[in-house]
Write a protein that holds these residues in place. Sequence first.
Motif, PDB file in Angstrom:
ATOM      1  N   LYS A  45       3.319   8.524   3.705  1.00  0.00           N
ATOM      2  CA  LYS A  45       4.572   8.860   3.028  1.00  0.00           C
ATOM      3  C   LYS A  45       5.755   8.804   3.995  1.00  0.00           C
ATOM      4  N   LYS A  46       5.568   9.289   5.202  1.00  0.00           N
ATOM      5  CA  LYS A  46       6.633   9.247   6.214  1.00  0.00           C
ATOM      6  C   LYS A  46       6.968   7.803   6.581  1.00  0.00           C
ATOM      7  N   TYR A  47       5.938   6.977   6.718  1.00  0.00           N
ATOM      8  CA  TYR A  47       6.133   5.568   7.068  1.00  0.00           C
ATOM      9  C   TYR A  47       6.948   4.847   5.982  1.00  0.00           C
ATOM     10  N   LEU A  48       6.601   5.089   4.713  1.00  0.00           N
ATOM     11  CA  LEU A  48       7.321   4.433   3.619  1.00  0.00           C
ATOM     12  C   LEU A  48       8.779   4.900   3.533  1.00  0.00           C
ATOM     13  N   GLU A  49       9.014   6.181   3.817  1.00  0.00           N
ATOM     14  CA  GLU A  49      10.393   6.669   3.842  1.00  0.00           C
ATOM     15  C   GLU A  49      11.188   5.990   4.955  1.00  0.00           C
ATOM     16  N   ASP A  50      10.551   5.797   6.120  1.00  0.00           N
ATOM     17  CA  ASP A  50      11.218   5.106   7.232  1.00  0.00           C
ATOM     18  C   ASP A  50      11.511   3.649   6.885  1.00  0.00           C
ATOM     19  N   VAL A  51      10.630   3.022   6.118  1.00  0.00           N
ATOM     20  CA  VAL A  51      10.863   1.633   5.713  1.00  0.00           C
ATOM     21  C   VAL A  51      12.073   1.560   4.777  1.00  0.00           C
ATOM     22  N   GLY A  81       8.754  -9.385   9.809  1.00  0.00           N
ATOM     23  CA  GLY A  81       8.667  -8.184   9.005  1.00  0.00           C
ATOM     24  C   GLY A  81       9.817  -8.116   8.018  1.00  0.00           C
ATOM     25  N   ARG A  82       9.626  -7.312   6.976  1.00  0.00           N
ATOM     26  CA  ARG A  82      10.656  -7.117   5.955  1.00  0.00           C
ATOM     27  C   ARG A  82      10.645  -5.672   5.482  1.00  0.00           C
ATOM     28  N   TRP A  83      11.558  -5.366   4.555  1.00  0.00           N
ATOM     29  CA  TRP A  83      11.686  -4.040   3.973  1.00  0.00           C
ATOM     30  C   TRP A  83      11.669  -4.183   2.448  1.00  0.00           C
ATOM     31  N   PRO A  84      10.507  -4.466   1.838  1.00  0.00           N
ATOM     32  CA  PRO A  84      10.453  -4.724   0.382  1.00  0.00           C
ATOM     33  C   PRO A  84      10.589  -3.430  -0.424  1.00  0.00           C
ATOM     34  N   ARG A  85      11.827  -3.121  -0.820  1.00  0.00           N
ATOM     35  CA  ARG A  85      12.152  -1.843  -1.452  1.00  0.00           C
ATOM     36  C   ARG A  85      11.341  -1.562  -2.707  1.00  0.00           C
ATOM     37  N   LYS A  86      11.240  -2.547  -3.587  1.00  0.00           N
ATOM     38  CA  LYS A  86      10.577  -2.318  -4.877  1.00  0.00           C
ATOM     39  C   LYS A  86       9.081  -2.045  -4.682  1.00  0.00           C
ATOM     40  N   SER A  87       8.433  -2.775  -3.786  1.00  0.00           N
ATOM     41  CA  SER A  87       7.012  -2.559  -3.516  1.00  0.00           C
ATOM     42  C   SER A  87       6.781  -1.218  -2.824  1.00  0.00           C
ATOM     43  N   VAL A  88       7.694  -0.845  -1.933  1.00  0.00           N
ATOM     44  CA  VAL A  88       7.572   0.446  -1.240  1.00  0.00           C
ATOM     45  C   VAL A  88       7.735   1.592  -2.232  1.00  0.00           C
ATOM     46  N   ASP A  89       8.702   1.471  -3.154  1.00  0.00           N
ATOM     47  CA  ASP A  89       8.878   2.500  -4.187  1.00  0.00           C
ATOM     48  C   ASP A  89       7.622   2.642  -5.036  1.00  0.00           C
ATOM     49  N   LEU A  90       7.021   1.519  -5.393  1.00  0.00           N
ATOM     50  CA  LEU A  90       5.795   1.551  -6.192  1.00  0.00           C
ATOM     51  C   LEU A  90       4.682   2.271  -5.440  1.00  0.00           C
ATOM     52  N   MET A  91       4.504   1.950  -4.158  1.00  0.00           N
ATOM     53  CA  MET A  91       3.434   2.584  -3.375  1.00  0.00           C
ATOM     54  C   MET A  91       3.682   4.077  -3.194  1.00  0.00           C
ATOM     55  N   MET A  92       4.955   4.466  -3.056  1.00  0.00           N
ATOM     56  CA  MET A  92       5.257   5.893  -2.957  1.00  0.00           C
ATOM     57  C   MET A  92       4.877   6.616  -4.251  1.00  0.00           C
ATOM     58  N   ASN A  93       5.150   5.973  -5.392  1.00  0.00           N
ATOM     59  CA  ASN A  93       4.772   6.567  -6.676  1.00  0.00           C
ATOM     60  C   ASN A  93       3.255   6.626  -6.843  1.00  0.00           C
ATOM     61  N   MET A  94       2.556   5.585  -6.367  1.00  0.00           N
ATOM     62  CA  MET A  94       1.084   5.590  -6.450  1.00  0.00           C
ATOM     63  C   MET A  94       0.498   6.707  -5.580  1.00  0.00           C
ATOM     64  N   LEU A  95       1.052   6.884  -4.376  1.00  0.00           N
ATOM     65  CA  LEU A  95       0.585   7.956  -3.494  1.00  0.00           C
ATOM     66  C   LEU A  95       0.865   9.322  -4.102  1.00  0.00           C
ATOM     67  N   LYS A  96       2.030   9.458  -4.744  1.00  0.00           N
ATOM     68  CA  LYS A  96       2.380  10.722  -5.388  1.00  0.00           C
ATOM     69  C   LYS A  96       1.419  11.013  -6.545  1.00  0.00           C
ATOM     70  N   ASN A  97       1.061   9.968  -7.303  1.00  0.00           N
ATOM     71  CA  ASN A  97       0.117  10.115  -8.417  1.00  0.00           C
ATOM     72  C   ASN A  97      -1.254  10.539  -7.906  1.00  0.00           C
ATOM     73  N   ALA A  98      -1.742   9.858  -6.859  1.00  0.00           N
ATOM     74  CA  ALA A  98      -3.057  10.200  -6.308  1.00  0.00           C
ATOM     75  C   ALA A  98      -3.047  11.600  -5.709  1.00  0.00           C
ATOM     76  N   GLU A  99      -1.915  11.991  -5.101  1.00  0.00           N
ATOM     77  CA  GLU A  99      -1.811  13.327  -4.520  1.00  0.00           C
ATOM     78  C   GLU A  99      -1.864  14.403  -5.601  1.00  0.00           C
ATOM     79  N   SER A 100      -1.185  14.160  -6.726  1.00  0.00           N
ATOM     80  CA  SER A 100      -1.235  15.141  -7.812  1.00  0.00           C
ATOM     81  C   SER A 100      -2.625  15.198  -8.446  1.00  0.00           C
ATOM     82  N   ASN A 101      -3.339  14.055  -8.476  1.00  0.00           N
ATOM     83  CA  ASN A 101      -4.725  14.064  -8.950  1.00  0.00           C
ATOM     84  C   ASN A 101      -5.606  14.878  -8.013  1.00  0.00           C
ATOM     85  N   ALA A 102      -5.338  14.791  -6.710  1.00  0.00           N
ATOM     86  CA  ALA A 102      -6.097  15.579  -5.736  1.00  0.00           C
ATOM     87  C   ALA A 102      -5.788  17.064  -5.885  1.00  0.00           C
ATOM     88  N   ASP A 103      -4.509  17.394  -6.128  1.00  0.00           N
ATOM     89  CA  ASP A 103      -4.141  18.792  -6.352  1.00  0.00           C
ATOM     90  C   ASP A 103      -4.847  19.350  -7.581  1.00  0.00           C
TER      91      ASP A 103
END
Length: 188
Positions: A45-51, A81-103
Amino acid sequence: MVKYSVSLKDEAQGARARGSDLRVHFKNTWQVARALRKMTLTKAKKYLEDVLEHKRCIPYIRFSHAAGRTPQAKEFGLTQGRWPRKSVDLMMNMLKNAESNADAKGLNTKELSISHILVQRAQKIRRRTYRAHGRIGAFMASPCHVELFLEKRAEVVPKPTSQALRQSRVKPPAFKRFGDRAHRCTYR
């Protein structure tokens, strides 16, 4: 029930998330997923925010013939290297979804890491563009399917010392006769 490409090793100790036919470029999302593989949840999550803030980049390896060069890619031993905003946003949402499933399962999210992440091509979305002289050309999108698993990281086993390796190694009978040349001898 949603079908996954692989199964969790232990259903009680992991969580998963999945998205189908997502309107993000497959090639960019593949690069982001490759960069996140085996990271802990907090580190990812920190890495994606930095991207998103352009402090770090996503290294481009596979689909990189047109990707520009940046000094931020030196961190990975690469130049592109690049900074693909739309793909990074998607991965952040996927991580958030998996994290809430873990919670929801009652898991400690600080101990979780990404054990499996997969990006596959989805069916292309066909549109048309009008060309000169009355022709019509294809104008297609390249969506993707994404799935990821969060699991508790296995305990790290310390690497044995060279002395322990030497003691545990079993030498073949030919080693006594030929020494280091044992691999070259033939048996009759």
